[in-house]
Scaffold this active site. Structure first.
Site, PDB file in Angstrom:
ATOM      1  CD  GLU C 127      -2.975  -0.855   2.141  1.00  0.00           C
ATOM      2  OE1 GLU C 127      -4.080  -0.500   1.902  1.00  0.00           O
ATOM      3  OE2 GLU C 127      -2.633  -1.209   3.308  1.00  0.00           O
ATOM      4  CG  HIS C 146      -2.145   2.952   6.118  1.00  0.00           C
ATOM      5  ND1 HIS C 146      -3.602   3.149   6.303  1.00  0.00           N
ATOM      6  CD2 HIS C 146      -1.955   1.483   5.927  1.00  0.00           C
ATOM      7  CE1 HIS C 146      -4.129   1.976   6.056  1.00  0.00           C
ATOM      8  NE2 HIS C 146      -3.251   1.074   5.702  1.00  0.00           N
ATOM      9  CG  HIS C 148      -4.699  -1.804  10.236  1.00  0.00           C
ATOM     10  ND1 HIS C 148      -4.259  -3.082   9.751  1.00  0.00           N
ATOM     11  CD2 HIS C 148      -4.869  -1.307   8.739  1.00  0.00           C
ATOM     12  CE1 HIS C 148      -3.857  -3.126   8.387  1.00  0.00           C
ATOM     13  NE2 HIS C 148      -4.187  -2.014   8.004  1.00  0.00           N
ATOM     14  CG  HIS C 216      -7.851  -0.416   5.043  1.00  0.00           C
ATOM     15  ND1 HIS C 216      -7.317  -0.324   4.008  1.00  0.00           N
ATOM     16  CD2 HIS C 216      -6.818  -0.320   5.985  1.00  0.00           C
ATOM     17  CE1 HIS C 216      -6.156  -0.805   3.765  1.00  0.00           C
ATOM     18  NE2 HIS C 216      -5.753  -0.663   5.069  1.00  0.00           N
TER      19      HIS C 216
END
Lengths: 286, 286, 286, 286
Positions: C127, C146, C148, C216
């Site tokens: 990603e 980024h 979770h 996500h």
């Protein structure tokens, strides 16, 4: 003086090392152990109040205090006792101390009226009457735990009853009474600070394993210190699981009394498995 | 005496850093080490602002910072102060620093207008006015704690009042006011960054032990640093317990003011029990 | 081979010790530092892909990875990047690796199309296009995270908007958009696995600091790696606090945009306070 | 090879205990030590039941037990098995023991009827039939995990179905059946204590990766021990995230089956990333 509470800790350490060594050597060859049993260091290690009690019994009571602190059931407050193995009208319990700091030297003996046999000036828990009155009322009980278990306090203040979510807490299926101190004594400082309140609490407990205390916490009893600790830990976990299940919004299926009764037989068989794990963790580096 | 063993800890720390540096530099090039041994930096190691205060008092203030971080009440922000024992219009508080990192050398003295007596160029907390204005308004207060206590922030933003779930938080039974900074100053950066805002906050606190700050956190006061820490910890725990009790969906029974008042007498007696536990844990290896 | 990922760790350790020593010696006497700067050990410490970047910059990127894992924002997944300081169309980011295990030797350089400059056979994050496309669209952004983030995932799946509970999360007051990948690409494996999806995500982010990703997690950006980490941590904490406030059942007061804007000015001033704390904790013993 | 460094760890542990005992006894009385040095106990240290299996396979099974305990999925109870690599009708699983304490020497081999091949008097898990019956019914399954996963128990007792919140739990998108033991056997002790109950549970599992057990926990299966552990961890995390999302009060968007299926392909590619992290953490200092 704060320094006082560490007094005797080196003695206790020596005692513990000796016990560990002797136990291991015993496994190798029992004959090697006898000479060690007469070492003078061991004789000095015993706390006078616990003089007639096997060191392994005291060790398990110390472990119970530290396990319940390590598992988050007790914080700086709360206490664990056992019925005296040789003198069943007496009990053994730590002096007033945060449970995580308990050592063998802190264990005191109490008579049926909750007088310390030999406290050598050390303070007792204000709420020791919880223990004395339950041992009088419940001959089957060998260990009593009093906690401010964080998952349990919300149920103690709520009309929503605590009920068993799974087999680990099957002992709750007989029902969990709630003690409202206002009914027994009106407006108080919430503490079970005398025999009359201890007796009222024991009456609400009845023949159950757990009683909640409104605005306070709970009391958990068992036929052994291992079972009392097991029940105190899984009462806490079950309370959290039940709160989560309720928050999902749908109907919740609890264990039926018949299921609960059947799970209790199994728990007696497996109780030593988590106990050994918890004890190893709580006593590590001590 | 417990204070004795921490005496001089800031000097010791600086010496330790120097030894570590010199040892490493020695490995690179022994010749570089000699000049460093006579550097005047060492001479500056003593904190002059706390010079007139007993080391055990400073030690407890340092411990309070570290305890509140260790217990999850403070994160990288928040602060603890005490009224100066010899000069009651002054206060003692760390320089601007994450509370978990506080040492005796970081403690500064402030005058009634929140000017540092001798900061030697080190920054002060922007919100020190919380402390200065409360000490002026409340002669009974000897310690002030400001937090972003995670269980408390939701209550600070809600119309649901914080109320005592159990005796450990009986001090909340007198009511917990909420300070809305918009009423005092309109749209701000939410900080109590001047004396006027500190005064407005102190007025909302009134004679209570705890005030919530909407969109921010809380302030907790006490007659000793131990009591202020005790209240800050149990305000946090109580907030979490109350949220869980509300989520169960049934009515919740809180402590009545009379019950709360009676629990406060007991808490004064037992406050040192969790303090010693928390302090031992927070200062371990420091 | 798993052993490979530890390669170079001793080099990194030496580099880190040198940096620490030199920094401390510099404080004592800048003149002592110069000879050390030409030590050959230092020259070998640089990762080829990061050859033109100051070691302290790489160290902070490594620290960012470990801090976010240590603070519970990242688990085995998620990534942090910085814009290349000397070559602003390029970025620096770890090879595919659990963030808690990142070392300086794992940092790779990527060109604007997300091709690794010199990966020496090591895998890149699937990603990485999240990062490349945001740096293209947002010249003001110097760091991209980024995650979770567990508190954030529920908001990403809900119609309830994430809003600022307190000043620590005032940056959320401009609004937090939610990226619905179904609108961009229909039924997918949920990953931003190519430049087109990265571009769509960057468009949803717009000029905001945070975008949630349905099913996500989120992306957080900042003008420095410290600010991006600060925002990622307080986005997580704020999400948990907001969920708790909503569960209380009463109306909740959030920060207004004007309040949020004012808090951002202060956060820029204080961001190094938690950063130093988090870094010391995350890098301890590494 | 990663397996290499753990090889012989059980032998090493026993040797270490012996050395510790002998050293302590030596301090008491050097003469007692010599006979112990020739004790045959050491010869029994090898596990015969796992003799035909590569050490790295056993090591990963041990790691799976410790990882699931370390990640909070297992407590003192629960178990992990793998299909025997050389003899696919057999399985390998620890003797009855808290998972956090598992070592290579504790791994036993079971035949298709769940009889231990060579237990040398050591107890087996009462619920081993979960494993035996699933391996019979599901040739694709290479590993089975049984847990009392705390986030999952509330869903097992509720009518609210467990559904995937994000791609890490995309494997839940095929649906998560709930096993109601009352339908299979009326009022029981809740345990899968025989082959008939194991078969009934396997039937409810069907071709899915996860089955919840009302009043108990769950079973998670996978095509490798790494995938079974990955699914057990993310089933737990997903359950917590879903409960939080529901509590927000708005509608929740879950992954569609097509999205779930696509995420599964990616997870197979990345499963070793968290595994290596979890394993390093769980095995540290062991």
């Amino acid at each position: 003086m704060p320094g006082r509470k560490w007094a005797g800790s080196s003695r206790v350490r020596i005692e513990r090392i000796l016990v560990a060594v002797l136990w291991r050597v015993w496994l190798l060859s029992p004959a090697l152990v006898l000479p060690a049993l007469v070492l003078p260091a061991l004789a000095q290690a015993q706390s006078s109040s616990a003089a007639s009690v096997a060191p392994s019994v005291i060790e398990d009571l110390v472990a119970a205090n530290r396990i319940l602190a390590d598992q988050g059931v007790l914080d700086g407050f709360g206490h664990v006792s056992i019925r005296h193995p040789a003198n069943p009208t007496h009990l053994l319990m730590s002096r007033s101390l945060a449970p995580a700091l308990t050592t063998a030297a802190d264990i005191l003996e109490y008579d049926p009226d909750c007088n310390a046999i030999d406290d050598r000036g050390r303070a007792s828990f204000l709420e020791r009457f919880i223990h004395c009155e339950i041992y009088k009322a419940r001959p089957d009980v060998k260990s009593v735990v009093h906690t401010h278990s964080p998952g349990v306090v919300p149920f103690a203040a709520s009309t929503v009853p605590l009920r068993p979510m799974y087999h680990m807490a099957g002992f709750l299926a007989v029902g969990v009474p709630v003690f409202e101190i206002r009914k027994a004594a009106g407006m108080t400082n919430m503490l079970i600070a005398n025999a009359a309140l201890g007796k009222a609490l024991a009456e609400t407990l009845g023949d159950k394993p757990v009683v909640l205390m409104r605005g306070h916490g709970n009391v958990v009893v068992g036929p052994s210190v291992q079972m009392a600790v097991f029940r105190a830990v899984y009462t806490e976990i079950n309370a959290r699981l039940q709160a989560q299940a309720i928050a999902l919004g749908g109907p919740v299926t609890y264990l039926e009394p018949e299921e609960g009764a059947k799970t209790e037989i199994t728990q007696q068989q497996v109780v030593m498995r988590p106990w050994e794990l918890w004890k190893a963790k709580a006593m590590a580096g001590k």
